[in-house]
Motif scaffolding. Structure first.
Motif, short mmCIF file in Angstrom:
data_model
loop_
_atom_site.label_atom_id
_atom_site.label_comp_id
_atom_site.label_asym_id
_atom_site.label_seq_id
_atom_site.Cartn_x
_atom_site.Cartn_y
_atom_site.Cartn_z
N ASN A 120 -3.11 3.97 9.08
CA ASN A 120 -1.78 3.79 9.63
C ASN A 120 -0.96 5.06 9.41
O ASN A 120 -0.82 5.55 8.30
CB ASN A 120 -1.10 2.61 8.93
N CYS A 121 -0.43 5.57 10.51
CA CYS A 121 0.34 6.82 10.44
C CYS A 121 1.47 6.76 9.43
O CYS A 121 1.82 7.76 8.82
CB CYS A 121 0.96 7.12 11.81
N ILE A 122 2.06 5.58 9.28
CA ILE A 122 3.21 5.47 8.38
C ILE A 122 2.83 5.91 6.97
O ILE A 122 3.56 6.65 6.32
CB ILE A 122 3.73 4.02 8.33
N ILE A 123 1.66 5.46 6.52
CA ILE A 123 1.24 5.76 5.16
C ILE A 123 1.07 7.28 4.97
O ILE A 123 1.72 7.88 4.12
CB ILE A 123 -0.08 5.05 4.81
N PHE A 124 0.18 7.87 5.76
CA PHE A 124 -0.04 9.31 5.60
C PHE A 124 1.23 10.10 5.86
O PHE A 124 1.53 11.06 5.17
CB PHE A 124 -1.14 9.79 6.54
N GLY A 125 1.97 9.66 6.87
CA GLY A 125 3.21 10.34 7.19
C GLY A 125 4.14 10.39 5.99
O GLY A 125 4.63 11.45 5.61
N ARG A 126 4.36 9.25 5.35
CA ARG A 126 5.30 9.21 4.22
C ARG A 126 4.75 9.93 3.01
O ARG A 126 5.47 10.65 2.31
CB ARG A 126 5.63 7.75 3.82
N VAL A 127 3.47 9.71 2.72
CA VAL A 127 2.88 10.34 1.55
C VAL A 127 2.99 11.85 1.66
O VAL A 127 3.41 12.54 0.73
CB VAL A 127 1.40 9.90 1.40
N GLU A 128 2.64 12.36 2.82
CA GLU A 128 2.64 13.80 3.03
C GLU A 128 4.07 14.35 3.13
O GLU A 128 4.40 15.35 2.52
CB GLU A 128 1.84 14.11 4.31
N ALA A 129 4.91 13.65 3.89
CA ALA A 129 6.23 14.20 4.15
C ALA A 129 7.19 13.97 2.99
O ALA A 129 8.09 14.75 2.76
CB ALA A 129 6.81 13.58 5.42
N TYR A 130 7.01 12.87 2.26
CA TYR A 130 7.99 12.59 1.22
C TYR A 130 7.44 12.62 -0.19
O TYR A 130 7.86 13.43 -1.02
CB TYR A 130 8.69 11.25 1.50
N ALA A 131 6.45 11.75 -0.44
CA ALA A 131 6.00 11.58 -1.82
C ALA A 131 5.42 12.86 -2.41
O ALA A 131 5.57 13.11 -3.61
CB ALA A 131 4.96 10.47 -1.90
N ALA A 132 4.78 13.67 -1.58
CA ALA A 132 4.16 14.88 -2.11
C ALA A 132 5.19 15.91 -2.54
O ALA A 132 4.84 16.92 -3.15
CB ALA A 132 3.21 15.48 -1.06
N LYS A 133 6.46 15.66 -2.21
CA LYS A 133 7.47 16.66 -2.55
C LYS A 133 8.60 16.13 -3.42
O LYS A 133 9.49 16.86 -3.81
CB LYS A 133 8.10 17.21 -1.25
N ASN A 134 8.61 14.81 -3.67
CA ASN A 134 9.75 14.24 -4.36
C ASN A 134 9.36 13.49 -5.62
O ASN A 134 8.20 13.19 -5.86
CB ASN A 134 10.52 13.32 -3.43
N LYS A 135 10.42 13.15 -6.39
CA LYS A 135 10.21 12.49 -7.68
C LYS A 135 9.71 11.05 -7.48
O LYS A 135 9.91 10.45 -6.42
CB LYS A 135 11.51 12.47 -8.47
N VAL A 136 9.11 10.52 -8.55
CA VAL A 136 8.51 9.19 -8.48
C VAL A 136 9.53 8.13 -8.06
O VAL A 136 9.28 7.34 -7.15
CB VAL A 136 7.90 8.82 -9.85
N VAL A 146 0.84 -1.20 0.00
CA VAL A 146 0.00 0.00 0.00
C VAL A 146 0.87 1.25 0.00
O VAL A 146 0.64 2.20 -0.74
CB VAL A 146 -0.93 0.02 1.23
N LEU A 147 1.92 1.22 0.81
CA LEU A 147 2.79 2.39 0.93
C LEU A 147 3.49 2.68 -0.39
O LEU A 147 3.52 3.84 -0.85
CB LEU A 147 3.81 2.16 2.05
N VAL A 148 4.05 1.65 -1.00
CA VAL A 148 4.77 1.85 -2.25
C VAL A 148 3.82 2.40 -3.32
O VAL A 148 4.12 3.40 -3.99
CB VAL A 148 5.42 0.53 -2.72
N LEU A 172 -7.71 -1.32 8.13
CA LEU A 172 -7.21 -0.26 9.00
C LEU A 172 -5.84 0.26 8.58
O LEU A 172 -5.36 1.23 9.15
CB LEU A 172 -7.17 -0.74 10.46
N ILE A 173 -5.23 -0.38 7.57
CA ILE A 173 -3.97 0.17 7.05
C ILE A 173 -4.21 1.62 6.60
O ILE A 173 -3.31 2.45 6.64
CB ILE A 173 -3.45 -0.68 5.87
N VAL A 174 -5.44 1.91 6.17
CA VAL A 174 -5.78 3.26 5.72
C VAL A 174 -5.35 4.31 6.74
O VAL A 174 -4.83 5.37 6.37
CB VAL A 174 -7.31 3.40 5.51
#
Lengths: 215, 196, 228
Positions: C108-124, C48-50, C104-106
């Motif tokens: 999970n802090c890890i997912i939102f945390g990474r998406v917001e902190a990393y993926a939203a600002k970096n390359k694919v 899910v995270l990837v 409940l993975i939805v």
């Protein structure tokens, strides 16, 4: 949130882009759902039958007994024995041999366990011998009652000729005594209750077991 | 509504609040439980906010499932629909409270945004469906689960406030001792198992 | 290429989501009754995270800032549902034993945390490796905790008997209190040896697990982090 006064178009744009992603996601989901629908159904059926065949290893064929299933849906089991209150039966299957003759029944009964519903399948032959039991589902809280899924516990029921089991504490002496599993008291008694209710239902209602209240 | 049904509701209430305590036995809502349990005041605020949101979310999700998803055979969309319902609900509640009751907003406002990702809310909504609860059962289960959440987090905050002045071994200071406390609380709640 | 490797090791060790960041405690405690469960949960979360990381990174230029949270929620929830459907269809055992913790993975802090902190600002590409690193870091952590609990609570690891027959399993370790206890000991050890972890930054107790605020987690972290 939404601090965009003065830019009327933004809110429309935002809404539009959100709508688009939602639609795309919905399509993706529908697509995956279509692909996985059949395997999921197959898995569920396979699991159901696998669970049933375990409790009646001699059976060659399984056939749902519509009449008894219907009866079970209407019947309040606590009228048989107040102890059965809260147990429901949602499946009754005839176990047939290779020639299609009826050897016995498999009954699926559900009751409340430690955290949620426990479903037990019980195989019961026409001459009143328990062929085996299987826990089909034992709740959603991981770890609870898991001890009961081991064979040692389930084998206690196997091959016993009885019309009910008795819950005991570390002093099982008769064939139909079941010792409480330490740490899983509620689950053990729930399983025993479900098995008893299943057998009780069959004896009361299945014609070839001497029952047949509907005759 | 016969007496059996009422007994059933009572059983749901007790098992959701104590036996299957959302935090101590189902591990839902661990983040706020560990994160904001250092003061009783904030724990009570969080607990009340969660109670309100979980109960409302249980009603909404139950209705949505029974009257929209189930009849249309869209059960597989439940996760995504529920989380959207919850997120929207939290936003709405925040706006309404802010407008109509500033006092209440002062008390609960800061906790509301935290609730969207509180897994207890989504977890309870999913469990309601999983266990096949009808609307009334869902409301009771939702309320009782939230009550259990509040009980656990307030108790924890009470203990932590007292522990502040205790002489705790250096190694266990902070997070570890909180977890040890949680261990003992979980064991105590485990004792409720025989109730139903 | 080194940048990508750095992302992997960052997730696995330097910022291990479980041991260092202390994120996603709910599944960490709930499903680790056995090593197998830990592995199943870890890998599901990793997938899910990837997927979420890649999608958000690809769309990052099109996501309006004001509605990014609903955006993330829709994408993540879809990914979770897809994973759940696939599990139901092809590995029903995993789905069964993890139950509601899969949907409940939805949250999970890890997912939102990474998406917001990393993926939203970096390359694919970088986001992909960030997701893999974090996902594997989480998986490894869950497997370690799961093995430990299974070993003490049932005498087995991955269902293989490890302890001698005479070992009487301490059932408590596979019950809820055991989860808290194992984690308590683990974090105490981290404190003892002063390992890098969110738990032994002394003055920030209230920020544990983001103070319960997953969605805005990175805002707090950002203040602390100098790089990136």
């Amino acid at each position: 949130m939404g601090n965009n006064k003065g830019k009327k178009s933004t809110i429309l744009k935002d809404a539009l882009s959100l709508t688009i992603i939602t639609i795309i996601c919905s399509f993706a989901l529908a697509f995956v759902y279509e692909i996985t629908k059949d395997p999921i159904k197959a898995q569920e059926d396979a699991k159901k039958n696998a669970g049933y065949i375990v409790v009646y290893p001699d059976a060659k064929e399984l056939a749902t007994d519509e009449e008894l299933v219907e009866l079970a849906a209407e019947m309040d089991l606590s009228t048989l024995d107040s102890e059965f209150a809260g147990v429901t039966i949602d499946d009754v299957i005839q176990a047939l041999d290779s020639d299609g003759n009826k050897m016995g029944y498999i009954v699926k009964s559900n009751t409340r366990g430690y955290s949620s519903t426990i479903s037990v399948a019980t195989g019961y032959s026409l001459d009143g011998v328990v062929q085996g039991i299987e826990l089909l589902s034992i709740g959603d809280t991981v770890g609870y009652g898991m001890e009961l899924t081991n064979d040692e516990f389930k084998d206690r029921f196997k091959g016993v000729e009885t019309d009910h089991f008795v819950l005991t504490r570390d002093n099982a002496s008769n064939d139909n005594d079941i010792d409480v599993y330490s740490g899983s008291t509620t689950s053990t008694s729930a399983v025993v209750k479900a098995v008893n209710a299943g057998i009780g239902f069959l004896i009361e209602n299945a014609k070839d077991l001497g029952g047949g209240a509907n005759e | 509504m016969n007496s059996d049904y009422l007994v059933n509701l009572l059983i749901i209430l007790i098992s959701a609040a104590f036996i299957n305590n959302v935090i101590l036995s189902q591990f839902l809502g661990i983040c706020p439980f560990l994160g904001i349990s250092n003061k009783i005041k904030s724990a009570v605020g969080m607990g009340l906010a969660v109670m309100f949101v979980i109960t409302t979310a249980s009603i909404l999700c139950s209705l949505v499932f029974q009257y929209i998803l189930d009849p249309m055979n869209l059960q597989y969309l439940q996760t995504i629909v529920f989380i959207i319902v919850i997120a929207a609900l939290v936003q709405l509640v925040e706006m309404v409270i802010k407008k109509f009751s500033p006092t209440l907003y002062d008390a609960l406002g800061v906790y509301l945004p935290l609730i969207t990702t509180n897994c207890a809310v989504l977890g309870v909504a999913l469990l309601n469906v999983d266990k096949g609860f009808d609307l009334v059962e869902s409301i009771v289960n939702g309320f009782a689960s939230a009550l259990g959440f509040t009980i656990a987090i307030v108790l924890m905050a009470g203990i932590r406030e007292r522990m502040e002045h205790n002489d705790i071994p250096e190694t266990f200071k902070g997070f570890p001792i909180t977890l040890v406390t949680a261990t003992l609380m979980a064991m105590a709640f485990y004792g409720f198992a025989g109730l139903v | 290429m080194n940048k990508y490797l750095e992302r992997l090791t960052n997730g696995l060790f330097k910022e291990n989501p479980t041991f260092v960041l202390m994120l996603g405690m709910c599944p960490t405690l709930a499903v680790t009754v056995s090593a197998t469960n830990g592995l199943g949960m870890g890998l599901s979360t990793a997938v899910v995270l990837v997927a979420s990381n890649v999608i958000i990174a690809a769309l990052r230029k099109f996501i309006p800032n004001t509605v990014r949270m609903p955006y993330f929620i829709v994408v993540v929830a879809s990914m979770v549902t897809i994973v759940q459907l696939l599990l139901q269809a092809y590995v029903p055992e995993v789905n069964e034993s993890l139950g509601i913790y899969i949907p409940l993975i939805v949250v999970n802090c890890i997912i939102f945390g990474r998406v917001e902190a990393y993926a939203a600002k970096n390359k694919v590409g970088l986001s992909l490796f960030d997701g893999i690193g974090m996902g594997l870091g989480f998986t490894i952590a869950l497997v370690i905790i799961g093995s430990f609990r299974e070993l003490l609570g049932a005498g087995t690891i991955f269902n293989y008997r490890v302890m001698p027959e005479s070992y009487e399993p301490i059932a408590m370790f596979v019950k809820p209190p055991g989860a808290f206890l194992v984690l308590a000991v683990l974090t105490a050890l981290q404190n003892k040896f002063r390992l890098p972890s969110a738990t032994n930054k002394k003055d920030k107790v209230s920020q544990l697990t983001c103070g319960g605020d997953c969605l805005n987690c990175n805002d707090r972290e950002k203040a602390e982090r100098k790089e990136d």
